[in-house]
Motif scaffolding. Structure first.
Motif, PDB file in Angstrom:
ATOM      1  N   GLN A 125     -23.397  -9.228  14.953  1.00  0.00           N
ATOM      2  CA  GLN A 125     -22.709 -10.386  15.525  1.00  0.00           C
ATOM      3  C   GLN A 125     -21.271 -10.048  15.846  1.00  0.00           C
ATOM      4  OE1 GLN A 125     -23.386 -13.698  12.680  1.00  0.00           O
ATOM      5  NE2 GLN A 125     -24.443 -14.699  14.374  1.00  0.00           N
ATOM      6  N   LEU A 126     -20.818 -10.531  16.977  1.00  0.00           N
ATOM      7  CA  LEU A 126     -19.407 -10.535  17.343  1.00  0.00           C
ATOM      8  C   LEU A 126     -19.077 -11.977  17.678  1.00  0.00           C
ATOM      9  CD1 LEU A 126     -19.226  -7.412  19.706  1.00  0.00           C
ATOM     10  CD2 LEU A 126     -18.324  -7.557  17.388  1.00  0.00           C
ATOM     11  N   VAL A 127     -18.183 -12.567  16.916  1.00  0.00           N
ATOM     12  CA  VAL A 127     -17.881 -13.980  17.093  1.00  0.00           C
ATOM     13  C   VAL A 127     -16.413 -14.140  17.457  1.00  0.00           C
ATOM     14  CG1 VAL A 127     -17.889 -16.248  16.042  1.00  0.00           C
ATOM     15  CG2 VAL A 127     -19.685 -14.607  15.449  1.00  0.00           C
ATOM     16  N   GLU A 128     -16.180 -14.625  18.660  1.00  0.00           N
ATOM     17  CA  GLU A 128     -14.811 -14.838  19.135  1.00  0.00           C
ATOM     18  C   GLU A 128     -14.333 -16.238  18.775  1.00  0.00           C
ATOM     19  OE1 GLU A 128     -16.966 -12.632  22.641  1.00  0.00           O
ATOM     20  OE2 GLU A 128     -17.399 -14.298  21.279  1.00  0.00           O
TER      21      GLU A 128
ATOM     22  N   SER B 229     -19.875  -8.250  12.430  1.00  0.00           N
ATOM     23  CA  SER B 229     -20.759  -8.059  11.279  1.00  0.00           C
ATOM     24  C   SER B 229     -22.038  -7.390  11.746  1.00  0.00           C
ATOM     25  CB  SER B 229     -21.074  -9.402  10.601  1.00  0.00           C
ATOM     26  OG  SER B 229     -21.732 -10.267  11.504  1.00  0.00           O
ATOM     27  N   GLY B 230     -22.730  -6.762  10.801  1.00  0.00           N
ATOM     28  CA  GLY B 230     -24.024  -6.163  11.104  1.00  0.00           C
ATOM     29  C   GLY B 230     -23.972  -4.721  11.549  1.00  0.00           C
ATOM     30  N   PHE B 231     -22.787  -4.124  11.600  1.00  0.00           N
ATOM     31  CA  PHE B 231     -22.675  -2.707  11.933  1.00  0.00           C
ATOM     32  C   PHE B 231     -21.447  -2.143  11.230  1.00  0.00           C
ATOM     33  CE2 PHE B 231     -19.178  -3.038  14.969  1.00  0.00           C
ATOM     34  CZ  PHE B 231     -19.284  -4.336  15.449  1.00  0.00           C
ATOM     35  N   THR B 232     -21.345  -0.827  11.218  1.00  0.00           N
ATOM     36  CA  THR B 232     -20.233  -0.168  10.527  1.00  0.00           C
ATOM     37  C   THR B 232     -18.999  -0.231  11.407  1.00  0.00           C
ATOM     38  OG1 THR B 232     -21.804   1.318   9.443  1.00  0.00           O
ATOM     39  CG2 THR B 232     -19.472   1.939   9.405  1.00  0.00           C
ATOM     40  N   PHE B 233     -18.103  -1.111  11.046  1.00  0.00           N
ATOM     41  CA  PHE B 233     -16.935  -1.430  11.871  1.00  0.00           C
ATOM     42  C   PHE B 233     -16.144  -0.186  12.251  1.00  0.00           C
ATOM     43  CE2 PHE B 233     -14.153  -4.623  13.506  1.00  0.00           C
ATOM     44  CZ  PHE B 233     -12.860  -4.220  13.273  1.00  0.00           C
ATOM     45  N   ASP B 234     -15.938   0.706  11.304  1.00  0.00           N
ATOM     46  CA  ASP B 234     -15.104   1.879  11.546  1.00  0.00           C
ATOM     47  C   ASP B 234     -15.704   2.851  12.559  1.00  0.00           C
ATOM     48  OD1 ASP B 234     -13.869   2.217   8.109  1.00  0.00           O
ATOM     49  OD2 ASP B 234     -13.363   0.842   9.743  1.00  0.00           O
ATOM     50  N   ASP B 235     -16.989   2.735  12.821  1.00  0.00           N
ATOM     51  CA  ASP B 235     -17.666   3.654  13.735  1.00  0.00           C
ATOM     52  C   ASP B 235     -17.647   3.179  15.187  1.00  0.00           C
ATOM     53  OD1 ASP B 235     -20.343   4.556  11.409  1.00  0.00           O
ATOM     54  OD2 ASP B 235     -18.275   5.256  11.604  1.00  0.00           O
ATOM     55  N   TYR B 236     -16.960   2.068  15.426  1.00  0.00           N
ATOM     56  CA  TYR B 236     -16.984   1.470  16.756  1.00  0.00           C
ATOM     57  C   TYR B 236     -15.577   1.221  17.287  1.00  0.00           C
ATOM     58  CZ  TYR B 236     -21.983   0.661  16.567  1.00  0.00           C
ATOM     59  OH  TYR B 236     -23.343   0.835  16.520  1.00  0.00           O
ATOM     60  N   ALA B 237     -15.451   1.372  18.593  1.00  0.00           N
ATOM     61  CA  ALA B 237     -14.266   0.896  19.290  1.00  0.00           C
ATOM     62  C   ALA B 237     -14.530  -0.560  19.670  1.00  0.00           C
ATOM     63  CB  ALA B 237     -14.004   1.728  20.536  1.00  0.00           C
ATOM     64  N   ILE B 238     -13.581  -1.415  19.347  1.00  0.00           N
ATOM     65  CA  ILE B 238     -13.736  -2.842  19.624  1.00  0.00           C
ATOM     66  C   ILE B 238     -12.739  -3.242  20.697  1.00  0.00           C
ATOM     67  CG2 ILE B 238     -13.785  -5.165  18.644  1.00  0.00           C
ATOM     68  CD1 ILE B 238     -15.781  -3.335  17.318  1.00  0.00           C
ATOM     69  N   GLY B 239     -13.201  -3.992  21.649  1.00  0.00           N
ATOM     70  CA  GLY B 239     -12.296  -4.357  22.727  1.00  0.00           C
ATOM     71  C   GLY B 239     -12.545  -5.748  23.267  1.00  0.00           C
TER      72      GLY B 239
END
Length: 130
Positions: free
Chosen positions: A3-6, A25-35
């Motif tokens: 989930q990505l909740v804005e 939530s639901g994935f390893t935050f540090d392994d992703y670029a978020i934009g």
């Protein structure tokens, strides 16, 4: 479940500020670029800003440089977009997106960036009145 909740969108006058939040939530935050992407009526979706590796890599579209600031709180798995000096042309639905990887490299190819994202939020509307 991923989930990505804005949150944080709304109506603001030109020159004002808003802060958007994206809770992941639901994935390893540090392994992703978020934009953040945005899409105005009748326009293509465009990449606005990105953060990766706790801020060691960031990206800003030219149209928002100096006005927007992206940050992350890894303890809360949340990314923020502080938007200052807002203009009517900033009016759009803003989407949070996550791409597996440790850089914001995809954003440097604007025509293709959105197609590289792995997960999307549902969006939050930002309206800037003149």
């Amino acid at each position: 479940e991923v989930q990505l909740v804005e949150s944080g969108g709304g109506l603001v006058q030109a020159g004002g500020s808003l802060r958007l939040s994206c809770a992941a939530s639901g994935f390893t935050f540090d392994d992703y670029a978020i934009g953040w992407f945005r899409q105005a009526p009748g326009k293509e979706r465009e990449g606005v800003s990105c953060i990766a590796r706790s801020g060691s890599d960031t990206y800003y579209a030219d149209s928002v440089k100096g006005r927007f600031a992206i940050s992350s709180d890894n303890a809360k798995n949340t990314v923020y977009l502080q938007m200052n000096s807002l203009k009517p042309e900033d009016t759009a639905v803003y989407y949070c997106a996550a791409e597996q990887g440790t850089t914001c490299g995809s954003y440097y190819i604007p025509s293709a960036a959105q197609y590289g994202m792995d997960y999307w939020g549902k969006g939050t509307l930002v309206t800037v009145s003149s």
